[in-house]
Design an enzyme around this catalytic site. Structure first.
Site, PDB file in Angstrom:
ATOM      1  N   HIS A  67     124.920 137.708  49.597  1.00 52.97           N
ATOM      2  CA  HIS A  67     124.233 138.684  50.445  1.00 52.97           C
ATOM      3  C   HIS A  67     124.334 138.251  51.916  1.00 52.97           C
ATOM      4  O   HIS A  67     124.707 139.049  52.791  1.00 52.97           O
ATOM      5  CB  HIS A  67     122.765 138.778  50.022  1.00 52.97           C
ATOM      6  CG  HIS A  67     121.932 139.684  50.874  1.00 52.97           C
ATOM      7  ND1 HIS A  67     121.650 140.976  50.525  1.00 52.97           N
ATOM      8  CD2 HIS A  67     121.310 139.476  52.079  1.00 52.97           C
ATOM      9  CE1 HIS A  67     120.909 141.540  51.456  1.00 52.97           C
ATOM     10  NE2 HIS A  67     120.686 140.639  52.415  1.00 52.97           N
ATOM     11  N   GLU A  68     124.021 136.988  52.159  1.00 57.53           N
ATOM     12  CA  GLU A  68     124.084 136.478  53.532  1.00 57.53           C
ATOM     13  C   GLU A  68     125.522 136.386  54.028  1.00 57.53           C
ATOM     14  O   GLU A  68     125.790 136.566  55.217  1.00 57.53           O
ATOM     15  CB  GLU A  68     123.400 135.110  53.608  1.00 57.53           C
ATOM     16  CG  GLU A  68     121.921 135.127  53.264  1.00 57.53           C
ATOM     17  CD  GLU A  68     121.110 136.052  54.171  1.00 57.53           C
ATOM     18  OE1 GLU A  68     121.500 136.220  55.353  1.00 57.53           O
ATOM     19  OE2 GLU A  68     120.100 136.602  53.692  1.00 57.53           O
ATOM     20  N   HIS A 103     126.369 139.597  55.636  1.00 54.83           N
ATOM     21  CA  HIS A 103     125.885 139.670  57.016  1.00 54.83           C
ATOM     22  C   HIS A 103     126.776 138.857  57.952  1.00 54.83           C
ATOM     23  O   HIS A 103     127.106 139.307  59.060  1.00 54.83           O
ATOM     24  CB  HIS A 103     124.452 139.142  57.096  1.00 54.83           C
ATOM     25  CG  HIS A 103     123.432 140.014  56.437  1.00 54.83           C
ATOM     26  ND1 HIS A 103     123.377 141.381  56.617  1.00 54.83           N
ATOM     27  CD2 HIS A 103     122.400 139.709  55.598  1.00 54.83           C
ATOM     28  CE1 HIS A 103     122.363 141.887  55.926  1.00 54.83           C
ATOM     29  NE2 HIS A 103     121.764 140.895  55.286  1.00 54.83           N
TER      30      HIS A 103
END
Length: 358
Positions: free
Chosen positions: A21-22, A25
């Site tokens: 998920h990170e 980003h």
């Protein structure tokens, strides 16, 4: 399975999903030209700095659940070149990238699951059981044998095979049988009056499962993802209508995820699920659902989540007027504290009312 090993597995799975998920980003920020000051494995406090790559510190932190990224000027629009000072579309791309990565991981796992489960091969008949003292036992047919032909003609389906066998009761027929990857031809004489509950040959039949074609698996994966998203959106409505048990609809924390994961592992160990490929289907399914749930949850329009960040960019995108950064920071801080309190409540519920897979 050893409880310590299970805990380590759950920590790894959660960490894996949050890390990606990170990573979404991080990659999005780099793609739109926003520098990232830190990419952390785990959550602070910091344990050690591992390396530095193109201005980004890569760190190892003490709390081993997932990770985080710290873009330059994340909450300060006065920092030139930082995230908060970037145009709304860039902030939108960065916010969307994390949940999209979770959707990608979930869909990939579903593709693997559907490929492993397989689809029935309707033009083949697999013997699943052989009756004692039956013609099939006498000629050496075994469970797992796959019948491909009858009297040198390919079978169309199980019903057609049974029809041909019954029509030739009392007469010798030839079966083309695949066993351990090799084809052999076996002669058998079906019974005229078989015992009740047994067929003329004395076998139980089903279609063997073959690996699902890749593009078909992808289609199934997208259909499932759409179904999960639709069911999640409709959940509040169904709760209001009383068509869903609130106990089954409540969110879960790390303890709840551990309970669900443990049940899935036990189901894989205890259930002999017939699949085209031998994989832990229940465990992979739970991981896929957790990943999709992370993506959906982070898109909720709640401040401090990615959906909240997206919500704050909408006035600027639509009307060209930005909500003051200091207001956004205050709302995000308050929301973050409320989310922590909610997580505490959810964790208590996980212990007092453990989650059970339906």
């Amino acid at each position: 399975m050893n409880i310590v090993l299970l805990i380590l597995q759950v920590v790894f799975v959660i960490g894996f999903l949050i890390f990606f998920h990170e990573l979404g980003h991080f990659l999005a920020a780099r793609a739109v030209g926003v520098p990232v000051e830190e990419f952390g494995f785990g959550y602070p406090p910091r344990l050690a700095k591992i390396a530095e790559w193109k201005g980004t510190e890569i760190t190892l932190n003490w709390i081993p659940f997932g990770g985080f990224v710290r873009p330059k000027g994340e909450a300060d629009e006065t920092i030139e070149g930082g995230m908060a000072a970037a145009p709304a579309w860039k902030r939108l791309v960065i916010a969307l990238a994390g949940p999209m990565m979770n959707f990608l991981i979930g869909i990939l796992l579903l593709v693997i699951i559907y490929s492993a489960i397989g689809i029935p091969a309707s033009n083949e008949a697999m013997i699943t059981q052989v009756a004692a003292s039956s013609p099939a036992e006498e000629v050496g047919l075994q469970a797992g044998d796959i019948i491909l032909t009858v009297d040198d003609k390919p079978i169309e389906n199980i019903d057609q095979l049974i029809q041909v066998v019954d029509q030739n009761a009392g007469e010798e027929i030839s079966l083309g049988v695949e066993r351990d990857g090799e084809i052999e031809f076996i002669s058998i004489t079906p019974r005229v009056n078989p015992p009740e509950g047994e067929g003329a040959m004395g076998v139980a039949l089903s279609n063997p499962l073959k690996p699902t074609p890749f593009f078909q698996s992808v289609g199934y994966a997208f259909q499932t993802t759409g179904f999960i998203i639709r069911e999640t959106i409709m959940l509040p409505v169904r709760l209001i209508r009383g068509t869903v048990d609130p106990a089954l609809a409540r969110p879960v924390g790390y303890k709840g995820i551990y309970d669900i994961y443990t049940q899935a592992v036990e189901m894989d160990q205890e259930t002999n699920l017939p699949t085209a490929e031998p994989l832990p289907i229940y465990t992979l399914s739970i991981i896929a659902n957790i990943s999709l749930a992370l993506g959906i949850t982070n898109l909720l329009p709640i401040p401090a989540l990615d959906g909240g960040r997206i919500l704050f960019t909408l006035p600027e995108l639509i009307f060209g007027k930005r909500i003051p950064q200091k207001w956004e920071n205050v709302v995000n801080t308050v929301s973050f504290l409320l989310l922590i309190a909610l997580m505490v409540v959810i964790t208590i519920l996980d212990f007092t009312n453990p989650v059970v897979i339906p």
